[in-house]
Scaffold this active site. Structure first.
Site, mmCIF file in Angstrom:
data_model
loop_
_atom_site.group_PDB
_atom_site.id
_atom_site.type_symbol
_atom_site.label_atom_id
_atom_site.label_comp_id
_atom_site.label_asym_id
_atom_site.label_seq_id
_atom_site.Cartn_x
_atom_site.Cartn_y
_atom_site.Cartn_z
ATOM 1 N N GLU A 1 -26.791 72.703 54.021
ATOM 2 C CA GLU A 1 -26.705 71.461 54.802
ATOM 3 C C GLU A 1 -26.949 70.227 53.938
ATOM 4 O O GLU A 1 -27.941 70.157 53.193
ATOM 5 C CB GLU A 1 -27.726 71.517 55.957
ATOM 6 C CG GLU A 1 -27.722 70.248 56.799
ATOM 7 C CD GLU A 1 -28.371 70.397 58.172
ATOM 8 O OE1 GLU A 1 -28.753 71.525 58.562
ATOM 9 O OE2 GLU A 1 -28.485 69.359 58.854
ATOM 10 N N ASP B 1 -31.146 80.830 66.059
ATOM 11 C CA ASP B 1 -32.087 80.157 65.163
ATOM 12 C C ASP B 1 -33.501 80.600 65.481
ATOM 13 O O ASP B 1 -33.885 80.690 66.650
ATOM 14 C CB ASP B 1 -32.015 78.643 65.396
ATOM 15 C CG ASP B 1 -31.501 77.894 64.189
ATOM 16 O OD1 ASP B 1 -31.461 78.474 63.084
ATOM 17 O OD2 ASP B 1 -31.130 76.719 64.349
ATOM 18 N N SER C 1 -31.034 72.901 67.103
ATOM 19 C CA SER C 1 -30.522 71.554 67.404
ATOM 20 C C SER C 1 -30.520 71.327 68.908
ATOM 21 O O SER C 1 -30.376 70.192 69.370
ATOM 22 C CB SER C 1 -29.113 71.364 66.836
ATOM 23 O OG SER C 1 -28.266 72.435 67.215
ATOM 24 N N LYS D 1 -31.242 83.191 62.218
ATOM 25 C CA LYS D 1 -31.170 82.260 61.089
ATOM 26 C C LYS D 1 -32.541 81.621 60.910
ATOM 27 O O LYS D 1 -33.199 81.305 61.898
ATOM 28 C CB LYS D 1 -30.127 81.170 61.340
ATOM 29 C CG LYS D 1 -30.090 80.094 60.237
ATOM 30 C CD LYS D 1 -28.904 79.192 60.348
ATOM 31 C CE LYS D 1 -29.078 78.015 61.274
ATOM 32 N NZ LYS D 1 -30.224 77.130 60.934
ATOM 33 N N GLU E 1 -34.903 78.837 58.129
ATOM 34 C CA GLU E 1 -34.769 77.798 57.110
ATOM 35 C C GLU E 1 -35.677 78.041 55.912
ATOM 36 O O GLU E 1 -36.796 78.527 56.064
ATOM 37 C CB GLU E 1 -35.127 76.429 57.721
ATOM 38 C CG GLU E 1 -34.195 76.020 58.851
ATOM 39 C CD GLU E 1 -34.542 74.652 59.433
ATOM 40 O OE1 GLU E 1 -35.457 73.962 58.906
ATOM 41 O OE2 GLU E 1 -33.899 74.272 60.423
HETATM 42 O O1 KIV Z 1 -29.756 73.987 64.632
HETATM 43 C C1 KIV Z 1 -28.576 73.896 64.252
HETATM 44 O O2 KIV Z 1 -27.665 73.555 65.018
HETATM 45 C C2 KIV Z 1 -28.285 74.206 62.850
HETATM 46 C C3 KIV Z 1 -26.922 73.865 62.347
HETATM 47 C C4 KIV Z 1 -26.771 72.422 62.235
HETATM 48 C C5 KIV Z 1 -26.603 74.586 61.097
HETATM 49 O O3 KIV Z 1 -29.126 74.704 62.167
#
Ligand code: KIV
Length: 270
Positions: free
Chosen positions: A188, A89, A51, A119, A121
């Site tokens: 989400e 991420d 994000s 993390k 997706e």
């Molecule tokens: O990139 C991010 O901030 C996210 C969250 C919204 C879970 O993946």
């Protein structure tokens, strides 16, 4: 004991929190100063989310974020944190091409960035990657429902799993991610009842964002809750402060002082 002297949060702690019925608190962070403040506040998990493409880089979506950009921010967050678990991420195209490339890129986020986990997706298409990373000791947090890296395929940032078929598929993929070794799962923008079923079906914790109150934890984008992001906010966001407005006021006061010769004070020396 304050969060400052509490022991660091580790990956297995999250599962233990689920077992004890303790809610997991997660927020995004992108720099050392913000990370330090959120860590002091006792946030359990700091996600260096892609994000950052939107709230830091000013892009329309998360797709332009590169691995180098992620590394830059993960290192900064790592320096600010004493207690929280730092999760990085994996950006778009850093884990989709092959398992080998995913391993190399996740390894850099851990080795060079200092993250404790990554993390990524998606469900079925990423199971091999999740399995391999877990096998070699890199903890993986999954992410299902609205997966922003697929924004073009999904046709926008819209809620997911609103019909029975998609809800069932999401539940199956959640189970498969757990079996592949994921230690937690972000859900989400899905209906609260779907999130409840997933949460009950898994022994790993679910962390919701726009997924209702039944998840084992909650995550939001820090810039959204502090009022620092001026773009459109998702409807589920609760704004806890309007720091953006405070900053504008402070900058105006400073500008006025400089223009009127009140700052720096006349007697001040260089
Ligand atoms: O990139 C991010 O901030 C996210 C969250 C919204 C879970 O993946």
């Amino acid at each position: 004991m304050t969060p400052d002297d509490a022991r660091p949060v580790r990956v297995p702690d999250l599962k233990a929190m689920k077992r004890r019925g303790e809610k997991i608190v997660m927020l995004t962070a992108y720099d050392a100063s913000m990370a330090r403040l959120l860590d002091r506040a006792g946030v359990d998990v700091l996600l260096v989310g892609d994000s950052l493409g939107m709230v830091i880089m000013g892009c329309e979506n998360t797709l332009p974020v590169t691995l180098e950009a992620m590394l830059h921010h993960v290192r900064a967050v790592r320096r600010g944190v004493r207690r929280a678990l730092v999760v990085a991420d994996m950006p778009f195209m850093s884990y989709q091409v092959s398992v080998a490339e995913a391993v190399r890129n996740a390894g850099r986020l851990i080795q060079e960035g200092g993250a404790s986990a990554v993390k990524l997706e998606g469900g079925r298409p990423v199971l091999d990657v999740v399995r391999r990373l877990t096998e070699i000791g890199i903890p993986v947090m999954g992410h299902l429902g609205l997966v922003p890296q697929s924004v073009h395929q999904l046709g926008g940032f819209r809620p997911r799993a609103r019909d029975e078929r998609e809800a069932e598929r999401l539940l199956e993929e959640a189970r498969e991610l757990e079996q592949a070794g994921a230690f937690a799962l972000v859900l989400e923008s899905i209906p609260a009842e779907v999130a409840r079923s997933v949460t009950q079906a898994l022994s790993i914790p679910t962390i919701g964002i726009g997924a209702g109150p039944h998840c084992d934890g909650q995550v939001l984008v820090s810039y959204d809750i502090f009022g620092l992001y001026e773009g459109p906010l998702p409807p589920f966001v609760k704004q806890y402060a309007r720091l953006g407005e405070l900053m504008v006021e402070a900058a105006r006061a400073y500008a006025e002082d400089v223009r009127q010769g009140r700052f720096p004070p006349q007697e001040a020396t260089a």
